[in-house]
Design a protein around this motif. Structure first.
Motif, PDB file in Angstrom:
ATOM      1  N   THR A   1     109.755 -68.212  70.033  1.00 11.76           N
ATOM      2  CA  THR A   1     109.021 -67.975  68.678  1.00 11.76           C
ATOM      3  C   THR A   1     108.533 -70.052  68.736  1.00 11.76           C
ATOM      4  OG1 THR A   1     110.526 -66.730  67.862  1.00 11.76           O
ATOM      5  CG2 THR A   1     110.329 -68.635  66.789  1.00 11.76           C
TER       6      THR A   1
ATOM      7  N   GLN B   1     115.792 -72.969  65.699  1.00 15.79           N
ATOM      8  CA  GLN B   1     115.842 -71.819  64.687  1.00 15.79           C
ATOM      9  C   GLN B   1     114.380 -71.873  65.151  1.00 15.79           C
ATOM     10  OE1 GLN B   1     115.627 -74.278  61.087  1.00 15.79           O
ATOM     11  NE2 GLN B   1     117.086 -73.672  60.605  1.00 15.79           N
ATOM     12  N   VAL B   2     113.517 -72.327  66.295  1.00 14.72           N
ATOM     13  CA  VAL B   2     112.686 -72.383  66.630  1.00 14.72           C
ATOM     14  C   VAL B   2     113.033 -72.663  68.647  1.00 14.72           C
ATOM     15  CG1 VAL B   2     110.918 -72.322  65.129  1.00 14.72           C
ATOM     16  CG2 VAL B   2     111.655 -74.174  66.198  1.00 14.72           C
ATOM     17  N   GLU B   3     111.667 -72.510  69.127  1.00 15.62           N
ATOM     18  CA  GLU B   3     112.103 -72.447  70.184  1.00 15.62           C
ATOM     19  C   GLU B   3     110.877 -73.567  71.076  1.00 15.62           C
ATOM     20  OE1 GLU B   3     113.645 -67.882  72.494  1.00 15.62           O
ATOM     21  OE2 GLU B   3     111.256 -68.235  71.645  1.00 15.62           O
TER      22      GLU B   3
ATOM     23  N   ARG C   1     122.717 -80.045  55.986  1.00 13.08           N
ATOM     24  CA  ARG C   1     121.371 -79.943  56.119  1.00 13.08           C
ATOM     25  C   ARG C   1     120.206 -80.058  55.432  1.00 13.08           C
ATOM     26  NH1 ARG C   1     117.921 -74.933  56.945  1.00 13.08           N
ATOM     27  NH2 ARG C   1     116.557 -75.537  58.928  1.00 13.08           N
TER      28      ARG C   1
ATOM     29  N   ALA D   1     113.689 -77.612  62.344  1.00 16.67           N
ATOM     30  CA  ALA D   1     113.804 -76.739  63.105  1.00 16.67           C
ATOM     31  C   ALA D   1     114.319 -76.213  64.892  1.00 16.67           C
ATOM     32  CB  ALA D   1     112.638 -75.410  62.562  1.00 16.67           C
TER      33      ALA D   1
ATOM     34  N   GLY E   1     106.998 -73.583  66.533  1.00 11.93           N
ATOM     35  CA  GLY E   1     107.040 -74.141  65.022  1.00 11.93           C
ATOM     36  C   GLY E   1     105.997 -75.103  64.505  1.00 11.93           C
TER      37      GLY E   1
ATOM     38  N   ARG F   1     106.244 -69.488  63.442  1.00 11.22           N
ATOM     39  CA  ARG F   1     106.893 -70.215  62.120  1.00 11.22           C
ATOM     40  C   ARG F   1     106.026 -71.512  61.434  1.00 11.22           C
ATOM     41  NH1 ARG F   1     112.565 -69.883  61.841  1.00 11.22           N
ATOM     42  NH2 ARG F   1     111.987 -70.504  59.107  1.00 11.22           N
TER      43      ARG F   1
ATOM     44  N   ALA G   1     117.381 -78.394  65.288  1.00  8.97           N
ATOM     45  CA  ALA G   1     118.545 -76.763  65.221  1.00  8.97           C
ATOM     46  C   ALA G   1     118.272 -75.282  65.642  1.00  8.97           C
ATOM     47  CB  ALA G   1     119.021 -76.535  63.272  1.00  8.97           C
TER      48      ALA G   1
END
Length: 278
Positions: A151, A198-200, A2, A193, A153, A182, A196
């Motif tokens: 969350t 890391q955000v929704e 990554r 992200a 991005g 974010r 992965a």
């Protein structure tokens, strides 16, 4: 792996790139813009962040592609200039324009009155904000209220970030939980992200969210939010006036609408007038 991918994306976005060889030579005609108004003689230098398929992106062969790239190349051809592109993060584009690093911002920058007081702008394209969810839409986002508490991005410093924060503030004013926002250097990293976990969700624009949806990557769960015209931006009023004439010519001969129709993009109203400091 990554880290290597993110490093590759960052490197690609800071590398000057030229038009393909078949398009690199300006036609044998008299340039419509004097060299004194250009960063490089006989050249139209344009900044872009190629992280927004299908409007601006890098293909598997490392070539710039997309509607805005085609538009910029055609504008340069009609001005009898050689097109040159600089890949750069959006946050650096306005300072770079002021510092004469490029002649034209060609990244679909959203028009605002504040920006029009800093540089010359031509509204040419209609766009709106959209929300993409993770595959399968696990948060079941169906309306704006469903964004409460998630969350999300978004690219740093752009109109999309401003709209995301406005939506979050409106949720909070109505007694709902705000979003956890974010920011990322560009949309490619924001969508990575999302992939992965890391955000929704990710805020982008309609055409980009529709493209990811079409590919089967991320469903476009909300769209058409806060429609606003996108613009080309310039330091030079002389150059802006000539580009405005080119857009009017393309609109008159039907080539502009044909290009936009291929990508599902609408023309902005206003006749491609130049708005900016005199």
């Amino acid at each position: 792996m990554r880290r290597l991918l993110l490093a590759a994306i960052a490197a690609a976005l800071t590398t000057p790139v030229f038009a393909p060889a078949a398009q690199a030579q300006a036609p044998a005609c008299t340039p419509r813009v004097p060299n004194s108004e250009l960063v490089k003689p006989g050249t139209l230098v344009m900044s872009t962040n190629p992280t927004l398929p299908p409007l601006q992106f890098v293909n598997a062969q490392g070539q710039l592609q997309g509607m805005r790239i085609e538009l910029g190349t055609e504008i340069a051809r009609r001005l009898c200039l050689t097109p040159e592109y600089v890949r750069i993060e959006f946050s650096a584009m306005i300072p770079g324009l002021a510092a004469r690093r490029w002649d034209m911002i060609n990244t679909g920058i959203f028009y605002t009155e504040e920006r029009a007081r800093m540089m010359q702008m031509i509204r040419y394209e209609n766009n709106a904000v959209a929300i993409s969810a993770a595959r399968g839409n696990p948060k079941n986002i169906r309306g704006v209220d469903d964004l409460s508490g998630i969350t999300i991005g978004v690219e740093l410093g752009g109109f999309e970030e401003r709209q995301t924060r406005a939506i979050s503030a409106a949720l909070q004013q109505r007694g709902l939980q705000p979003m956890n926002i974010r920011t990322f250097d560009n949309f490619a990293v924001a969508f990575q992200a999302l992939r992965a976990g890391q955000v929704e969700a990710v805020t982008s624009i309609d055409a980009v969210a529709a493209e990811y949806d079409r590919r089967g990557d991320f469903p476009r769960v909300l769209h058409g939010l806060n429609p606003t015209p996108a613009a080309l931006a310039f330091r030079s009023r002389t150059l802006a006036n000539e580009v405005s004439k080119v857009l009017q010519e393309m609109n008159a001969d039907g080539s502009l609408k044909a290009l936009f129709d291929r990508y599902g993009v609408g023309l902005a109203e206003g006749g491609f007038a130049v708005v900016g400091p005199q």
